[in-house]
Write an enzyme that holds these catalytic residues in place. Structure first.
Site, PDB file in Angstrom:
ATOM      1  N   ASP A   1      -1.282  -5.024  -6.079  1.00 46.56           N
ATOM      2  CA  ASP A   1      -0.614  -3.817  -6.583  1.00 46.56           C
ATOM      3  C   ASP A   1      -1.053  -2.545  -5.870  1.00 46.56           C
ATOM      4  O   ASP A   1      -1.051  -1.457  -6.455  1.00 46.56           O
ATOM      5  CB  ASP A   1      -0.853  -3.662  -8.099  1.00 46.56           C
ATOM      6  CG  ASP A   1      -0.340  -4.857  -8.875  1.00 46.56           C
ATOM      7  OD1 ASP A   1       0.690  -5.414  -8.463  1.00 46.56           O
ATOM      8  OD2 ASP A   1      -0.970  -5.235  -9.878  1.00 46.56           O
TER       9      ASP A   1
ATOM     10  N   LYS B   1       1.969  -2.244  -1.633  1.00 44.79           N
ATOM     11  CA  LYS B   1       2.431  -2.934  -0.422  1.00 44.79           C
ATOM     12  C   LYS B   1       3.947  -2.830  -0.283  1.00 44.79           C
ATOM     13  O   LYS B   1       4.463  -2.614   0.813  1.00 44.79           O
ATOM     14  CB  LYS B   1       2.032  -4.427  -0.471  1.00 44.79           C
ATOM     15  CG  LYS B   1       0.536  -4.658  -0.535  1.00 44.79           C
ATOM     16  CD  LYS B   1       0.206  -6.127  -0.721  1.00 44.79           C
ATOM     17  CE  LYS B   1       0.632  -6.691  -2.059  1.00 44.79           C
ATOM     18  NZ  LYS B   1      -0.079  -6.167  -3.234  1.00 44.79           N
TER      19      LYS B   1
ATOM     20  N   LYS C   1       5.981  -0.527  -1.266  1.00 46.71           N
ATOM     21  CA  LYS C   1       6.381   0.799  -0.782  1.00 46.71           C
ATOM     22  C   LYS C   1       6.110   0.938   0.717  1.00 46.71           C
ATOM     23  O   LYS C   1       6.949   1.431   1.470  1.00 46.71           O
ATOM     24  CB  LYS C   1       5.639   1.889  -1.552  1.00 46.71           C
ATOM     25  CG  LYS C   1       6.031   3.220  -0.995  1.00 46.71           C
ATOM     26  CD  LYS C   1       5.227   4.402  -1.338  1.00 46.71           C
ATOM     27  CE  LYS C   1       5.471   5.394  -0.203  1.00 46.71           C
ATOM     28  NZ  LYS C   1       5.291   6.777  -0.559  1.00 46.71           N
TER      29      LYS C   1
ATOM     30  N   GLY D   1       4.766  -8.609  -7.758  1.00 50.71           N
ATOM     31  CA  GLY D   1       5.757  -7.643  -8.226  1.00 50.71           C
ATOM     32  C   GLY D   1       5.670  -6.448  -7.307  1.00 50.71           C
ATOM     33  O   GLY D   1       4.654  -5.758  -7.291  1.00 50.71           O
ATOM     34  N   HIS D   2       6.671  -6.239  -6.482  1.00 49.98           N
ATOM     35  CA  HIS D   2       6.638  -5.163  -5.483  1.00 49.98           C
ATOM     36  C   HIS D   2       7.716  -4.135  -5.826  1.00 49.98           C
ATOM     37  O   HIS D   2       8.893  -4.473  -5.902  1.00 49.98           O
ATOM     38  CB  HIS D   2       6.857  -5.730  -4.072  1.00 49.98           C
ATOM     39  CG  HIS D   2       5.753  -6.644  -3.638  1.00 49.98           C
ATOM     40  ND1 HIS D   2       5.699  -7.219  -2.403  1.00 49.98           N
ATOM     41  CD2 HIS D   2       4.628  -7.064  -4.288  1.00 49.98           C
ATOM     42  CE1 HIS D   2       4.604  -7.967  -2.308  1.00 49.98           C
ATOM     43  NE2 HIS D   2       3.941  -7.895  -3.454  1.00 49.98           N
TER      44      HIS D   2
ATOM     45  N   GLN E   1      -0.179 -10.155  -3.393  1.00 51.38           N
ATOM     46  CA  GLN E   1      -1.536 -10.172  -3.957  1.00 51.38           C
ATOM     47  C   GLN E   1      -2.473  -9.292  -3.112  1.00 51.38           C
ATOM     48  O   GLN E   1      -2.021  -8.319  -2.556  1.00 51.38           O
ATOM     49  CB  GLN E   1      -2.076 -11.618  -4.068  1.00 51.38           C
ATOM     50  CG  GLN E   1      -1.409 -12.455  -5.151  1.00 51.38           C
ATOM     51  CD  GLN E   1      -0.035 -12.982  -4.799  1.00 51.38           C
ATOM     52  OE1 GLN E   1       0.142 -13.648  -3.792  1.00 51.38           O
ATOM     53  NE2 GLN E   1       0.947 -12.707  -5.625  1.00 51.38           N
TER      54      GLN E   1
HETATM   55  P1  GDP Z   1       2.487  -3.927  -4.737  1.00 55.59           P
HETATM   56  O1  GDP Z   1       2.405  -5.135  -5.586  1.00 55.59           O
HETATM   57  O2  GDP Z   1       1.307  -3.798  -3.822  1.00 55.59           O
HETATM   58  O3  GDP Z   1       3.779  -3.807  -3.997  1.00 55.59           O
HETATM   59  O4  GDP Z   1       2.417  -2.675  -5.727  1.00 55.59           O
HETATM   60  P2  GDP Z   1       3.240  -2.508  -7.103  1.00 55.59           P
HETATM   61  O5  GDP Z   1       4.646  -2.200  -6.768  1.00 55.59           O
HETATM   62  O6  GDP Z   1       2.974  -3.643  -8.019  1.00 55.59           O
HETATM   63  O7  GDP Z   1       2.486  -1.269  -7.734  1.00 55.59           O
HETATM   64  C1  GDP Z   1       2.434  -0.025  -7.118  1.00 55.59           C
HETATM   65  C2  GDP Z   1       3.123   1.016  -8.024  1.00 55.59           C
HETATM   66  O8  GDP Z   1       2.789   2.307  -7.597  1.00 55.59           O
HETATM   67  C3  GDP Z   1       4.639   0.940  -7.979  1.00 55.59           C
HETATM   68  O9  GDP Z   1       5.140   1.312  -9.241  1.00 55.59           O
HETATM   69  C4  GDP Z   1       5.013   1.985  -6.928  1.00 55.59           C
HETATM   70  O10 GDP Z   1       6.297   2.546  -7.125  1.00 55.59           O
HETATM   71  C5  GDP Z   1       3.945   3.014  -7.172  1.00 55.59           C
HETATM   72  N1  GDP Z   1       3.514   3.755  -5.985  1.00 55.59           N
HETATM   73  C6  GDP Z   1       3.391   3.348  -4.693  1.00 55.59           C
HETATM   74  N2  GDP Z   1       2.844   4.309  -3.933  1.00 55.59           N
HETATM   75  C7  GDP Z   1       2.620   5.357  -4.751  1.00 55.59           C
HETATM   76  C8  GDP Z   1       2.033   6.650  -4.567  1.00 55.59           C
HETATM   77  O11 GDP Z   1       1.601   7.029  -3.486  1.00 55.59           O
HETATM   78  N3  GDP Z   1       1.935   7.436  -5.675  1.00 55.59           N
HETATM   79  C9  GDP Z   1       2.391   7.056  -6.899  1.00 55.59           C
HETATM   80  N4  GDP Z   1       2.259   7.899  -7.911  1.00 55.59           N
HETATM   81  N5  GDP Z   1       2.943   5.855  -7.095  1.00 55.59           N
HETATM   82  C10 GDP Z   1       3.046   5.016  -6.054  1.00 55.59           C
HETATM   83  P1  IMO Z   2       1.220  -8.226  -6.020  1.00 52.05           P
HETATM   84  O1  IMO Z   2       1.850  -8.890  -4.831  1.00 52.05           O
HETATM   85  C1  IMO Z   2      -1.931  -8.179  -8.998  1.00 52.05           C
HETATM   86  C2  IMO Z   2      -3.531 -12.046 -10.290  1.00 52.05           C
HETATM   87  C3  IMO Z   2      -3.266 -12.387 -11.738  1.00 52.05           C
HETATM   88  C4  IMO Z   2      -4.509 -13.199 -12.051  1.00 52.05           C
HETATM   89  C5  IMO Z   2      -4.737 -13.974 -10.753  1.00 52.05           C
HETATM   90  C6  IMO Z   2      -4.185 -15.387 -10.759  1.00 52.05           C
HETATM   91  O2  IMO Z   2       2.183  -7.544  -6.923  1.00 52.05           O
HETATM   92  O3  IMO Z   2       0.083  -7.347  -5.597  1.00 52.05           O
HETATM   93  P2  IMO Z   2      -1.714 -16.358 -10.569  1.00 52.05           P
HETATM   94  O4  IMO Z   2      -0.521 -16.185 -11.477  1.00 52.05           O
HETATM   95  O5  IMO Z   2      -1.473 -15.916  -9.184  1.00 52.05           O
HETATM   96  O6  IMO Z   2      -2.289 -17.741 -10.637  1.00 52.05           O
HETATM   97  O7  IMO Z   2      -2.851 -15.385 -11.210  1.00 52.05           O
HETATM   98  O8  IMO Z   2      -4.090 -13.232  -9.738  1.00 52.05           O
HETATM   99  N1  IMO Z   2      -2.334 -11.706  -9.495  1.00 52.05           N
HETATM  100  C7  IMO Z   2      -1.982 -10.457  -9.176  1.00 52.05           C
HETATM  101  N2  IMO Z   2      -2.523  -9.267  -9.515  1.00 52.05           N
HETATM  102  N3  IMO Z   2      -0.880  -8.210  -8.174  1.00 52.05           N
HETATM  103  C8  IMO Z   2      -0.323  -9.385  -7.793  1.00 52.05           C
HETATM  104  O9  IMO Z   2       0.654  -9.456  -6.877  1.00 52.05           O
HETATM  105  C9  IMO Z   2      -0.862 -10.585  -8.330  1.00 52.05           C
HETATM  106  N4  IMO Z   2      -0.569 -11.891  -8.182  1.00 52.05           N
HETATM  107  C10 IMO Z   2      -1.480 -12.559  -8.892  1.00 52.05           C
HETATM  108  O10 IMO Z   2      -3.171 -11.235 -12.540  1.00 52.05           O
HETATM  109  O11 IMO Z   2      -5.613 -12.347 -12.230  1.00 52.05           O
HETATM  110 MG    MG Z   3       2.509  -5.665  -7.623  1.00 52.11          MG
END
Ligand code: GDP
Ligand code: IMO
Ligand code: MG
Length: 431
Positions: free
Chosen positions: A14, A17, A19, A41-42, A191
């Site tokens: 999270d 990535k 973005k 979840g991206h 991840q």
């Molecule tokens: P990922 O799994 O690495 O793709 O990240 P996620 O999408 O799960 O979580 C990142 C969250 O932060 C998302 O809701 C993005 O829209 C948000 N986000 C990304 N970059 C920024 C930033 O620079 N500032 C803020 N406030 N939000 C951001």
């Molecule tokens: P993105 O790509 C954050 C975490 C789960 C748990 C562990 C194992 O959005 O960054 P799993 O279901 O993979 O067997 O769970 O890994 N986990 C993540 N945490 N972002 C993710 O993906 C994750 N994918 C798995 O919360 O701790």
């Molecule tokens: Mg994510």
């Protein structure tokens, strides 16, 4: 010239990535997911619209790119087809010129999902899995009992399999041919490094290799073909699910007690104000709560509140090394606005000894106490900053310190969720 870039998460997932991939995808020809499944979840925000992808690469929102779900991933057919249909409802035309799936990716079957249920299975609960069947599917793959996507679409007459069939290809040839022709290829990590089954905080990890090596085995591309590895880090740290987290503010129990986003939404403004006041009065739990609220740190996949803490430079430096990162992207810098003091973990103390090396023994890591350096924060809103020079002096100094500690240049700074809230400070390792 940079032709191939791996984007990898430097922390526990999270990091933003999605973005960063969306931003870089503008200049890419191929965008490839190489590991994990719909545990990811991206989030991508384009023209005020929020897209959440679990399986489909974040490049899909751009016209004219080929998006690939490669062999290292695990694919839940129902989830994939739902994601495709959602895009179709929004007007995207999805065919094999825009999205293909590796014949060698593995299939998440209903039995995998049933087994991986934190409400029923004590092991899934202990790890805090996303409950999507990821672990059991990879287990069957390694035990040579799994079902590849090619076998799935051949053996099933379901509507879902029929929909997938034209998209299933031997992707390793397609990717390597594209590289030979000089096309630009972006590998989208899922991840994060500390969730890697080999290099992360085992057993509190996922079941694949999100690290840069996983981009090679996960696609069938050789190491000599990779030009750059960009590590994505938040300006602080989050973790969703269980496991050690040295810089955590407050406890996992406190965070979980707050509940999911829908419980906070209605009282958001007051809660944020209260958190900032208490954070600046020195209350650690509220420092973490402020990051959670301001950064909207609630899981994209499960809605769970994310545990929050200060930037951990010990873990970050480890991630830089493990992935051979050529540069780093720092996201969510805007979230730290308002905090009077910002801390960075520069070393751990464990069993009476100080170390600047990450600790691979997970039980020992759980005993590690962070040693902090403190820096002054800033009050200005930085969401509109267009260059490094636009940032307040204290924000600039904070970033410079992160660079020093990670021993790597920052290439990108993100100051908000939108595509245009992205500052390129060094394009040497970008397309
Ligand atoms: P990922 O799994 O690495 O793709 O990240 P996620 O999408 O799960 O979580 C990142 C969250 O932060 C998302 O809701 C993005 O829209 C948000 N986000 C990304 N970059 C920024 C930033 O620079 N500032 C803020 N406030 N939000 C951001
Ligand atoms: P993105 O790509 C954050 C975490 C789960 C748990 C562990 C194992 O959005 O960054 P799993 O279901 O993979 O067997 O769970 O890994 N986990 C993540 N945490 N972002 C993710 O993906 C994750 N994918 C798995 O919360 O701790
Ligand atoms: Mg994510």
């Amino acid at each position: 010239m940079v032709q191939t870039i791996i984007v990898v998460g430097g922390q526990w997932g999270d990091e933003g990535k999605g973005k960063i991939v969306d931003f870089l995808a503008e200049r890419a020809d191929l965008v490839i997911r190489y590991a994990g499944g719909n545990n990811a979840g991206h989030t991508v925000v384009v023209n005020g619209k929020k897209f959440k992808f679990h399986l489909i690469p974040s490049g899909i929102v751009h016209e004219g790119k080929l998006n690939i779900i490669a062999n290292g991933t695990v694919v839940d057919p129902e989830v994939l087809v739902e994601e495709i249909e959602n895009l179709e409802k929004m007007g995207f035309k999805i065919d094999d010129s825009r999205l293909i799936i590796s014949s060698n990716a593995h299939t998440i079957l209903p039995k995998h999902r049933e087994e991986d249920n934190p409400k029923k299975d004590p092991h899934a609960k202990m790890i805090g899995t996303t409950g999507r069947g990821i672990g059991p599917c990879y287990r069957d793959k390694i035990a040579r009992k799994g079902m590849r996507i090619s076998d799935y679409v051949e053996s099933s007459n379901s509507k879902i399999a029929e929909k997938m069939k034209p998209l299933v290809k031997d992707t390793c040839f397609i990717i390597n041919e594209a590289i030979e022709k000089g096309k630009k290829v972006l590998f989208e990590g899922a991840q994060g490094t500390l969730l890697d089954v080999d290099h992360g905080t085992y057993p509190f990890v996922t079941s694949s290799n999100p690290t840069a090596g996983g981009a090679l085995t996960g696609t069938g591309v050789g190491p000599t073909k990779i030009d750059a590895v960009i590590g994505v880090f938040k300006a602080y740290t989050t973790r969703v699910g269980a496991g050690p987290f040295p810089t955590e503010l407050g406890t996992e129990e406190q965070t979980n007690k707050e509940g999911t986003w829908d419980k906070i939404e209605n009282v958001y403004d007051e809660a944020l104000k209260e958190a900032l006041e208490k954070a600046n009065a020195g209350d650690e739990y509220y420092q973490g709560k402020y990051m959670r609220l301001k950064g909207k740190e609630y899981g994209t996949t499960t809605g769970r509140p994310r545990r929050t803490g200060w930037f951990d430079a010990v873990a970050a430096r480890y991630a830089v090394v493990i992935n051979g990162m050529s540069s780093i992207a720092i996201t969510k810098l805007d979230v730290l606005q308002g905090l009077k003091k910002i801390k960075i973990c520069v070393a751990y103390e464990v069993d009476g000894k100080r170390t600047t090396n990450f600790i691979l023994n997970t039980k020992k890591l759980a005993r590690a106490k962070p040693i902090y350096e403190e820096m002054p924060g800033w009050d200005e809103d930085i969401g509109d900053a267009k260059s490094f020079e636009d940032l307040p002096r204290n924000a600039q100094n904070y970033l410079k310190r992160l660079e020093d500690l990670c021993k790597t240049r920052i290439s990108i700074i993100s100051v908000g969720p939108r595509r245009d809230q992205t500052i390129v400070v060094d394009d040497n390792n970008l397309f």
